[in-house]
Design a protein around this motif. Structure first.
Motif, PDB file in Angstrom:
ATOM      1  N   LEU A  38      21.447  -3.429  -7.485  1.00  0.00           N
ATOM      2  CA  LEU A  38      20.211  -3.767  -8.181  1.00  0.00           C
ATOM      3  C   LEU A  38      18.993  -3.232  -7.435  1.00  0.00           C
ATOM      4  O   LEU A  38      18.067  -2.679  -8.044  1.00  0.00           O
ATOM      5  N   VAL A  39      18.982  -3.386  -6.104  1.00  0.00           N
ATOM      6  CA  VAL A  39      17.853  -2.896  -5.303  1.00  0.00           C
ATOM      7  C   VAL A  39      17.766  -1.375  -5.386  1.00  0.00           C
ATOM      8  O   VAL A  39      16.686  -0.798  -5.594  1.00  0.00           O
ATOM      9  N   LEU A  40      18.910  -0.718  -5.237  1.00  0.00           N
ATOM     10  CA  LEU A  40      18.912   0.738  -5.243  1.00  0.00           C
ATOM     11  C   LEU A  40      18.555   1.292  -6.615  1.00  0.00           C
ATOM     12  O   LEU A  40      17.817   2.286  -6.724  1.00  0.00           O
ATOM     13  N   ALA A  41      19.058   0.658  -7.672  1.00  0.00           N
ATOM     14  CA  ALA A  41      18.711   1.115  -9.021  1.00  0.00           C
ATOM     15  C   ALA A  41      17.208   0.991  -9.268  1.00  0.00           C
ATOM     16  O   ALA A  41      16.590   1.865  -9.887  1.00  0.00           O
ATOM     17  N   SER A  42      16.598  -0.087  -8.754  1.00  0.00           N
ATOM     18  CA  SER A  42      15.147  -0.259  -8.900  1.00  0.00           C
ATOM     19  C   SER A  42      14.397   0.816  -8.132  1.00  0.00           C
ATOM     20  O   SER A  42      13.417   1.395  -8.620  1.00  0.00           O
ATOM     21  N   ALA A  43      14.862   1.087  -6.905  1.00  0.00           N
ATOM     22  CA  ALA A  43      14.208   2.118  -6.089  1.00  0.00           C
ATOM     23  C   ALA A  43      14.357   3.499  -6.725  1.00  0.00           C
ATOM     24  O   ALA A  43      13.422   4.306  -6.714  1.00  0.00           O
ATOM     25  N   ARG A  44      15.539   3.769  -7.285  1.00  0.00           N
ATOM     26  CA  ARG A  44      15.739   5.048  -7.941  1.00  0.00           C
ATOM     27  C   ARG A  44      14.886   5.173  -9.207  1.00  0.00           C
ATOM     28  O   ARG A  44      14.434   6.272  -9.550  1.00  0.00           O
ATOM     29  N   LEU A  45      14.638   4.071  -9.886  1.00  0.00           N
ATOM     30  CA  LEU A  45      13.766   4.103 -11.055  1.00  0.00           C
ATOM     31  C   LEU A  45      12.356   4.506 -10.642  1.00  0.00           C
ATOM     32  O   LEU A  45      11.701   5.309 -11.320  1.00  0.00           O
ATOM     33  N   VAL A  46      11.892   3.970  -9.531  1.00  0.00           N
ATOM     34  CA  VAL A  46      10.591   4.376  -8.991  1.00  0.00           C
ATOM     35  C   VAL A  46      10.620   5.857  -8.638  1.00  0.00           C
ATOM     36  O   VAL A  46       9.682   6.609  -8.929  1.00  0.00           O
ATOM     37  N   HIS A  47      11.713   6.280  -8.001  1.00  0.00           N
ATOM     38  CA  HIS A  47      11.845   7.689  -7.623  1.00  0.00           C
ATOM     39  C   HIS A  47      11.769   8.599  -8.848  1.00  0.00           C
ATOM     40  O   HIS A  47      11.074   9.620  -8.846  1.00  0.00           O
ATOM     41  N   LEU A  48      12.477   8.229  -9.911  1.00  0.00           N
ATOM     42  CA  LEU A  48      12.545   9.087 -11.096  1.00  0.00           C
ATOM     43  C   LEU A  48      11.251   9.093 -11.899  1.00  0.00           C
ATOM     44  O   LEU A  48      10.992  10.046 -12.640  1.00  0.00           O
ATOM     45  N   THR A  49      10.439   8.038 -11.759  1.00  0.00           N
ATOM     46  CA  THR A  49       9.188   7.969 -12.520  1.00  0.00           C
ATOM     47  C   THR A  49       8.002   8.500 -11.722  1.00  0.00           C
ATOM     48  O   THR A  49       7.122   9.160 -12.284  1.00  0.00           O
ATOM     49  N   ARG A  50       7.947   8.229 -10.432  1.00  0.00           N
ATOM     50  CA  ARG A  50       6.805   8.635  -9.611  1.00  0.00           C
ATOM     51  C   ARG A  50       7.017   9.948  -8.873  1.00  0.00           C
ATOM     52  O   ARG A  50       6.054  10.550  -8.396  1.00  0.00           O
ATOM     53  N   HIS A  51       8.250  10.369  -8.742  1.00  0.00           N
ATOM     54  CA  HIS A  51       8.549  11.598  -7.992  1.00  0.00           C
ATOM     55  C   HIS A  51       9.436  12.498  -8.848  1.00  0.00           C
ATOM     56  O   HIS A  51      10.526  12.892  -8.438  1.00  0.00           O
ATOM     57  N   ARG A  52       8.954  12.803 -10.028  1.00  0.00           N
ATOM     58  CA  ARG A  52       9.765  13.572 -10.968  1.00  0.00           C
ATOM     59  C   ARG A  52      10.061  14.970 -10.439  1.00  0.00           C
ATOM     60  O   ARG A  52      11.138  15.515 -10.691  1.00  0.00           O
ATOM     61  N   GLY A  53       9.122  15.559  -9.742  1.00  0.00           N
ATOM     62  CA  GLY A  53       9.347  16.892  -9.187  1.00  0.00           C
ATOM     63  C   GLY A  53      10.498  16.894  -8.199  1.00  0.00           C
ATOM     64  O   GLY A  53      11.361  17.777  -8.224  1.00  0.00           O
ATOM     65  N   ALA A  54      10.526  15.888  -7.316  1.00  0.00           N
ATOM     66  CA  ALA A  54      11.608  15.790  -6.340  1.00  0.00           C
ATOM     67  C   ALA A  54      12.940  15.533  -7.036  1.00  0.00           C
ATOM     68  O   ALA A  54      13.975  16.109  -6.675  1.00  0.00           O
ATOM     69  N   ALA A  55      12.918  14.662  -8.058  1.00  0.00           N
ATOM     70  CA  ALA A  55      14.149  14.358  -8.785  1.00  0.00           C
ATOM     71  C   ALA A  55      14.673  15.608  -9.500  1.00  0.00           C
ATOM     72  O   ALA A  55      15.887  15.868  -9.510  1.00  0.00           O
TER      73      ALA A  55
END
Length: 370
Positions: A69-86
């Motif tokens: 749950l924690v990692l999925a939440s962090a990855r959601l932030v990653h995919l929304t705020r760091h789209r270029g990196a993703a």
């Protein structure tokens, strides 16, 4: 009064930023969830019953669920705020794209643990419902990855087969995990067509994962022999070869168990096949385990530092635990019981090393540091 208030506003401390840079958070972090979940699941199926073992498994299941749950939440932030990196991780960097095989396996492993262990905590009905959702999501994700990552390898990624390494197996192992986790849901489905459909679907997933692995394994071995591993920190990835071996053994036994009430005419043949296949493949797995251990001890003597690749020790060994446990259950041979117990101790040690290194790396700023 206003002139006195303004300097106070100017000197008010700025909001503290997180010490972690989620732009660096890749799909490889799901390996930590996989390793934690398989440690709990192994405790549930181990043919040796020790006081407190199931309780320990329940703790590991809860920890794995929380980590997911924690990692999925962090990855959601990653995919929304760091789209270029993703986008770069998936489309332009083959070394990180292959780790997209980890998220579905993490979801599937936690789902299985919910039935095996979580049912004692939350009840059988809720546990089955949660697993049904997680298995459905994980299986669709696994199929997308098993087809999508090879497609990117063929059409977009710049790579050479002579530089292949065991991480290339990660996307295609995910359907095997789905095939091994799905049969526990069969008894909870309405009898007749729904149970048959589920069983046949798991057989198809087994075929997808096994045949894709058989295609890729020669490529991986060719790359290892030709180019070796490029860095010391990739040495733990040698354990990834154990994943499809142990998982396929687990899957054939789970399918044979599920077939008894659903396909009674085929069940005896499936059980015989599971035993013959399981003995042969577990033998190969034990041999490769010795090779991987020797290579990693050599790398440790050469100064291999901690990296998230250390989680590659855990899930592959865990699949061999579940495979050997299934063989012990079906054959009654004490040698498989001893093998499963020994592998579980090795799994526990591997988990302690990987979890300890991850916790220390996060605390000291060596992982995800800004």
């Amino acid at each position: 009064m206003s002139t006195l208030a303004e300097p106070r506003l100017l000197t008010r401390p700025a909001a503290r930023r997180s010490r972690y840079d989620l732009a660096q958070l890749g799909p490889n972090w799901y390996a930590a969830v996989m390793g934690t979940a398989i440690l709990g699941n192994g405790a549930a199926v181990l043919p040796v019953r020790l006081p407190g073992l199931i309780g320990f498994g329940e703790v590991m299941w809860a920890l794995g669920l929380a980590a997911l749950l924690v990692l999925a939440s962090a990855r959601l932030v990653h995919l929304t705020r760091h789209r270029g990196a993703a986008r770069t991780q998936l489309l332009d960097t083959p070394a990180t794209a292959v780790f997209y095989g980890c998220p579905p396996m993490a979801v599937l492993a936690v789902g299985l643990g919910t039935v095996l262990l979580g049912s004692r905590v939350i009840g059988t009905g809720p546990a089955v419902a949660v697993d049904a959702v997680l298995w459905g999501v994980g299986t669709l994700y696994a199929l997308a990855v098993a087809g999508g990552i090879p497609y990117l390898m063929i059409t977009r990624h710049r790579l050479s087969a002579l530089e292949a390494n065991p991480t290339w197996l990660l996307p295609v192992v995910a359907p095997l995990v789905a095939s091994a986790c799905g049969p526990v849901l069969v008894p909870h489905l309405p009898s007749g067509a729904p149970q048959q459909a589920m069983l046949y679907a798991c057989c198809a997933l087994f075929g997808i994962g096994l045949l894709a692995t058989l295609v890729l394994l020669p490529v991986v071995f060719t790359g290892l022999l030709h180019s070796k591993l490029p860095t010391l920190v990739l040495t733990p990835s040698l354990f990834l070869v154990l994943g499809p071996l142990g998982q396929s053994v687990t899957a054939v036994h789970q399918l044979a168990d599920a077939a008894r009430p659903v396909l009674p005419a085929l069940a005896p043949v499936m059980l015989d096949l599971a035993e013959l296949y399981g003995v042969a493949v577990i033998g190969v797995a034990v041999l490769w385990l010795a090779v991987a251990l020797a290579a990693n001890l050599r790398a440790r003597r050469a100064g291999m530092p901690f990296a998230m690749t250390w989680w590659a020790y855990t899930f592959p060994i865990g699949t061999c635990v579940t495979g050997a446990s299934a063989l012990a259950r079906h054959t009654g041979f004490g040698g498989f019981t001893a093998l499963a117990a020994g592998l579980y101790l090795l799994l526990a040690l591997a988990w302690a090393l990987a979890a300890g290194g991850t916790a220390a790396g996060l605390a000291r700023g060596r992982l995800l540091a800004r």
